[in-house]
Design a protein around this motif. Structure first.
Motif, PDB file in Angstrom:
ATOM      1  N   MET A   1       1.694   5.875   7.804  1.00 19.95           N
ATOM      2  CA  MET A   1       0.861   6.948   8.335  1.00 19.95           C
ATOM      3  C   MET A   1      -0.602   6.598   8.101  1.00 19.95           C
ATOM      4  SD  MET A   1       0.486   9.950   9.707  1.00 19.95           S
ATOM      5  CE  MET A   1      -0.959  10.981   9.937  1.00 19.95           C
ATOM      6  N   ILE A   2      -1.384   6.571   9.189  1.00 20.05           N
ATOM      7  CA  ILE A   2      -2.822   6.333   9.112  1.00 20.05           C
ATOM      8  C   ILE A   2      -3.517   7.678   9.329  1.00 20.05           C
ATOM      9  CG2 ILE A   2      -4.769   5.002   9.974  1.00 20.05           C
ATOM     10  CD1 ILE A   2      -2.383   3.336   8.872  1.00 20.05           C
TER      11      ILE A   2
ATOM     12  N   ILE B   1       1.401  -1.331   4.005  1.00 15.78           N
ATOM     13  CA  ILE B   1       2.818  -1.542   3.708  1.00 15.78           C
ATOM     14  C   ILE B   1       3.691  -0.549   4.480  1.00 15.78           C
ATOM     15  CG2 ILE B   1       2.427  -2.484   1.403  1.00 15.78           C
ATOM     16  CD1 ILE B   1       3.250   0.313   0.316  1.00 15.78           C
ATOM     17  N   PRO B   2       4.950  -0.935   4.769  1.00 16.65           N
ATOM     18  CA  PRO B   2       5.894   0.027   5.327  1.00 16.65           C
ATOM     19  C   PRO B   2       5.977   1.280   4.456  1.00 16.65           C
ATOM     20  CG  PRO B   2       6.840  -2.172   5.355  1.00 16.65           C
ATOM     21  CD  PRO B   2       5.556  -2.268   4.586  1.00 16.65           C
ATOM     22  N   TYR B   3       6.053   2.423   5.098  1.00 15.91           N
ATOM     23  CA  TYR B   3       6.161   3.729   4.442  1.00 15.91           C
ATOM     24  C   TYR B   3       4.881   4.139   3.716  1.00 15.91           C
ATOM     25  CZ  TYR B   3      11.040   2.408   5.148  1.00 15.91           C
ATOM     26  OH  TYR B   3      12.214   1.980   5.701  1.00 15.91           O
ATOM     27  N   GLY B   4       3.812   3.363   3.864  1.00 14.76           N
ATOM     28  CA  GLY B   4       2.561   3.686   3.197  1.00 14.76           C
ATOM     29  C   GLY B   4       1.760   4.741   3.946  1.00 14.76           C
ATOM     30  N   SER B   5       0.882   5.406   3.213  1.00 18.52           N
ATOM     31  CA  SER B   5      -0.036   6.393   3.785  1.00 18.52           C
ATOM     32  C   SER B   5      -1.446   5.998   3.382  1.00 18.52           C
ATOM     33  CB  SER B   5       0.297   7.795   3.263  1.00 18.52           C
ATOM     34  OG  SER B   5      -0.632   8.743   3.751  1.00 18.52           O
ATOM     35  N   VAL B   6      -2.334   5.826   4.375  1.00 20.13           N
ATOM     36  CA  VAL B   6      -3.705   5.416   4.083  1.00 20.13           C
ATOM     37  C   VAL B   6      -4.679   6.359   4.768  1.00 20.13           C
ATOM     38  CG1 VAL B   6      -2.996   2.994   3.925  1.00 20.13           C
ATOM     39  CG2 VAL B   6      -4.007   3.842   6.039  1.00 20.13           C
TER      40      VAL B   6
ATOM     41  N   ARG C   1     -13.172   3.474   5.084  1.00 20.72           N
ATOM     42  CA  ARG C   1     -12.616   2.146   4.819  1.00 20.72           C
ATOM     43  C   ARG C   1     -11.332   2.414   4.063  1.00 20.72           C
ATOM     44  NH1 ARG C   1     -15.290   1.166   8.334  1.00 20.72           N
ATOM     45  NH2 ARG C   1     -16.924  -0.398   8.595  1.00 20.72           N
ATOM     46  N   ALA C   2     -10.240   2.428   4.817  1.00 22.78           N
ATOM     47  CA  ALA C   2      -9.011   3.068   4.370  1.00 22.78           C
ATOM     48  C   ALA C   2      -8.479   2.469   3.073  1.00 22.78           C
ATOM     49  CB  ALA C   2      -7.953   2.961   5.456  1.00 22.78           C
ATOM     50  N   SER C   3      -7.982   3.337   2.212  1.00 22.69           N
ATOM     51  CA  SER C   3      -7.279   2.930   1.004  1.00 22.69           C
ATOM     52  C   SER C   3      -5.901   3.577   0.994  1.00 22.69           C
ATOM     53  CB  SER C   3      -8.065   3.336  -0.245  1.00 22.69           C
ATOM     54  OG  SER C   3      -8.232   4.743  -0.292  1.00 22.69           O
ATOM     55  N   LEU C   4      -5.024   2.965   0.240  1.00 17.68           N
ATOM     56  CA  LEU C   4      -3.653   3.453   0.142  1.00 17.68           C
ATOM     57  C   LEU C   4      -3.623   4.681  -0.761  1.00 17.68           C
ATOM     58  CD1 LEU C   4      -0.768   2.602   1.064  1.00 17.68           C
ATOM     59  CD2 LEU C   4      -0.605   1.285  -1.044  1.00 17.68           C
TER      60      LEU C   4
END
Length: 267
Positions: free
Chosen positions: A166-167, A178-183, A187-190
């Motif tokens: 998810m962005i 990463i798969p299943y990650g949310s950022v 300047r996007a961070s996890l």
């Protein structure tokens, strides 16, 4: 015969399934191929070597298959392939590939491209993907199945975004997700795992708990990323979703990984 409004201009060399419906003021080029039940609402422009799968619906003022926005492009033969049952809303743009990127841009099935979103040359977009309003993919981006890119977000060229990621809206994504990650972030961070998405996809509580534990171990402060990957594999390697994350991280990439600003954010 396809149902073509008299105000539309369709090259006689275009390949149209009999169930295609083309509304007013559309333009369809000679190398375009439209599958069964494709609908062009109105004012749609399709050009280039472009194939569109069955049941896809394209809304007004979309521009699909025209030359890539790449100064290295010199008119070489390249393609755009769009799968089945996609919804491509107003002002969406999608470009074919370039010789330097494999000559192909490919979009999977059952995706939603909201108003003004953009898929650049040589992108590989999976199935069930959503690009919200004005979300943009630069060239050579890989977007996994069920990924969502929030409105007004921009993804840097050559970035990989894993399945179910998810962005957040208005994010600038410079590194792989990463798969299943949310950022999120300019300047996007996890900021953790996409817990809402996991629940919607039917992941049970125990699986989500193990994935969160694996996430914490993978992005801990101690050791190198190689060492942490090995540790996660030893403890959680039998979990299918965790294996997907580890395989994604192991792939050599020019962009590096999007990292959390602090472990525990969103977790």
């Amino acid at each position: 015969m396809a149902d073509i409004h008299p105000t539309s201009v369709v090259d006689p060399r275009a390949k149209l399934a009999d169930s295609v419906k083309i509304g007013p003021f559309c333009v369809v080029g000679p190398e375009v191929e439209l599958g069964e039940d494709v609908v062009l609402r109105s004012h749609v422009v399709l050009d280039g070597d472009t194939r569109i799968g069955a049941g896809t619906e394209i809304y007004p003022f979309a521009s699909i298959g025209l030359a890539p926005q790449d100064l290295k492009y010199r008119g070489e033969k390249t393609r755009l392939e769009i799968g089945a049952r996609n919804k491509i809303r107003e002002y969406v743009t999608m470009n074919p590939g370039t010789e330097g990127g494999g000559s192909l841009t490919k979009v999977g099935d059952d995706c939603l491209f909201m108003v003004g979103s953009h898929v650049a040359h040589d992108c590989m977009v999976g199935h069930h993907v959503i690009l919200a309003n004005n979300a943009t993919l630069a060239g050579h981006v890989v977007l996994g199945d069920f990924a969502i890119v929030g409105g007004l977000s921009a993804v840097h060229q050559f970035v990989r975004i894993g399945p179910h990621a998810m962005i957040g809206g208005m994010s600038g994504v410079e590194h792989d997700v990463i798969p299943y990650g949310s950022v999120m972030g300019d300047r996007a961070s996890l900021c953790g795992l996409n817990i809402v998405g996991l629940k919607r996809r039917g992941f049970d509580k125990e699986t989500i708990h193990r994935m969160r534990s694996a996430y914490r171990m993978l992005f801990a402060d101690e050791g190198t990323i190689k060492e942490r990957v090995a540790d996660v594999d030893e403890v959680f390697g039998t979990e299918e979703a965790v294996r997907q994350i580890l395989e994604f991280v192991r792939v050599q990439s020019s962009r590096g990984l999007t990292q959390p600003r602090s472990l525990g954010a969103g977790e």
